[in-house]
Design a protein around this motif. Structure first.
Motif, short mmCIF file in Angstrom:
data_model
loop_
_atom_site.label_atom_id
_atom_site.label_comp_id
_atom_site.label_asym_id
_atom_site.label_seq_id
_atom_site.Cartn_x
_atom_site.Cartn_y
_atom_site.Cartn_z
N ASP A 1 34.76 37.17 42.10
CA ASP A 1 36.04 37.12 41.40
C ASP A 1 35.87 37.39 39.91
OD1 ASP A 1 38.86 36.69 41.60
OD2 ASP A 1 38.59 34.76 40.62
N GLY A 2 36.68 38.30 39.38
CA GLY A 2 36.67 38.61 37.96
C GLY A 2 35.64 39.64 37.54
N GLN A 3 34.76 40.01 38.43
CA GLN A 3 33.71 40.98 38.08
C GLN A 3 34.32 42.35 37.81
OE1 GLN A 3 30.36 40.88 40.73
NE2 GLN A 3 29.64 42.92 40.14
N MET A 4 33.75 43.07 36.85
CA MET A 4 34.19 44.42 36.53
C MET A 4 33.17 45.42 37.05
SD MET A 4 37.09 44.09 34.98
CE MET A 4 38.07 43.02 33.92
N THR B 1 37.23 51.64 35.40
CA THR B 1 36.85 50.23 35.45
C THR B 1 37.74 49.49 36.43
OG1 THR B 1 36.15 50.27 33.13
CG2 THR B 1 36.54 48.12 34.11
N GLN C 1 38.60 45.88 38.38
CA GLN C 1 38.46 44.43 38.37
C GLN C 1 38.49 43.92 39.81
OE1 GLN C 1 41.52 42.32 36.24
NE2 GLN C 1 40.88 40.33 37.01
N CYS C 2 37.55 43.04 40.16
CA CYS C 2 37.48 42.46 41.49
C CYS C 2 38.26 41.16 41.54
CB CYS C 2 36.03 42.20 41.88
SG CYS C 2 34.96 43.64 41.80
N ILE C 3 39.10 41.01 42.55
CA ILE C 3 39.90 39.79 42.71
C ILE C 3 39.63 39.23 44.10
CG2 ILE C 3 42.21 38.77 42.67
CD1 ILE C 3 42.08 42.18 41.35
N TYR D 1 41.08 45.20 44.42
CA TYR D 1 40.54 45.90 43.25
C TYR D 1 41.69 46.38 42.38
CZ TYR D 1 36.33 45.97 46.15
OH TYR D 1 35.26 45.61 46.94
N TYR D 2 41.61 46.06 41.09
CA TYR D 2 42.66 46.42 40.15
C TYR D 2 42.14 47.44 39.15
CZ TYR D 2 46.33 45.83 36.59
OH TYR D 2 47.33 46.03 35.69
N GLU E 1 43.27 48.84 35.94
CA GLU E 1 44.27 48.53 34.92
C GLU E 1 44.85 49.77 34.28
OE1 GLU E 1 44.88 45.61 31.02
OE2 GLU E 1 42.85 46.08 31.72
#
Length: 212
Positions: free
Chosen positions: A115-118, A125, A127-129, A141-142, A144
Motif C-alpha cells: 500500500d502506498g508504494q510508487m 508513476t 501508486q499502489c493501493i 493502481y492509480y 495521477e
C-alpha cells in the motif's frame, strides 16, 4: 508531460479487461491484467512497435493472469508486479482458479508491492493501493497524471467484485471501496476489470452495493 494513451481490450472467455497504458512519445507501454490471448497481446505490441515495460496485476485470478507466462516467455526481462498478500494465490492453482478451467498454473511475481508504494515504469508513476476483499491481496493502481484508477475486480460500473472465491471477504471489500477508492477525486476515471469505465463520483452516487 508526455502524451499518455489508455487502451482497453477484453480478453478470454470471461471478457476481462486488459489495459495498455502507452507513452506515445517513447512507445513504452505498461499492461494491467494480461488475462488471456497472450499471442494476440504480443502481436499488438509488436505491430505497434511498443516496448512492454511491465505487467501490473490487480489480483491473481485466472482471467487476469492467463497470458503472463506467454508474454514472459516471448519478451526478455519482463517484470510482473502484484500485491504482497497475493503471492500464495498466484502460486496455488486451486486458489487462482486455473483448476476450474482444466489447467494448473502457478506464477511468481517479480515484485511484490504494498500500500502506498510508487512504481516508475515507462516514464509513468503508478501508486499502489491495497484493496482486499475480492481477494486478500488485491491491488488497485492509480496514475495521477491521467486521473486514472485501475480497479481490477474490486469496483465495477454500478457493481462490485464477488467475495465468495478463496480469500474473499465482503466486509473488507466494502471498506476498501469506501475508505480508499471513494477518497479519490470524483472526476477520477475508473478502469475496471470487466465491462465499461466509470468515475468515482458516479459510483459514489449510483453504486447500489457501496454508496459514498
Amino acid at each position: 508531460m508526455e502524451a499518455i494513451k489508455i487502451y482497453g481490450m477484453p480478453v478470454g472467455n470471461l471478457g476481462a479487461n486488459c489495459y495498455f497504458i502507452i507513452n506515445e512519445a517513447t512507445k513504452d507501454v505498461v499492461c494491467v491484467d494480461t488475462g488471456a490471448q497472450g499471442d494476440t497481446i504480443y502481436e499488438l505490441i509488436k505491430t505497434n512497435g511498443w516496448n512492454l515495460c511491465g505487467i501490473l496485476l490487480t489480483h491473481g485470478h485466472v482471467d487476469h493472469i492467463g497470458a503472463v507466462s506467454y508474454l514472459k516467455s516471448h519478451i526478455d526481462s519482463l517484470n510482473v508486479y502484484a500485491g504482497k498478500e497475493e503471492q500464495e494465490m498466484l502460486g496455488k492453482p486451486e486458489l487462482n482458479l486455473t483448476t476450474m478451467f482444466g489447467k494448473s498454473e502457478s506464477l511468481q511475481a517479480d515484485y511484490l508491492v504494498e500500500d502506498g508504494q510508487m512504481i516508475q515504469l515507462g516514464g509513468m508513476t503508478f501508486q499502489c493501493i491495497e484493496t482486499p476483499g475480492h481477494t486478500k491481496g488485491g491491488i488497485c493502481y492509480y496514475l495521477e497524471s491521467e486521473k486514472a484508477l485501475f480497479t481490477g475486480d474490486t469496483l465495477f460500473a454500478q457493481s462490485v467484485g464477488r467475495s465468495d472465491f478463496p480469500t474473499g471477504d465482503l466486509k473488507a471489500l466494502e471498506q476498501s471501496i469506501q475508505m480508499k477508492l471513494y477518497k479519490f477525486p470524483e472526476d477520477t476515471v475508473v478502469y475496471p476489470g470487466h465491462n465499461e469505465t466509470t468515475t468515482i463520483g458516479y459510483e459514489k452516487q449510483h453504486n447500489m452495493f457501496v454508496r459514498g
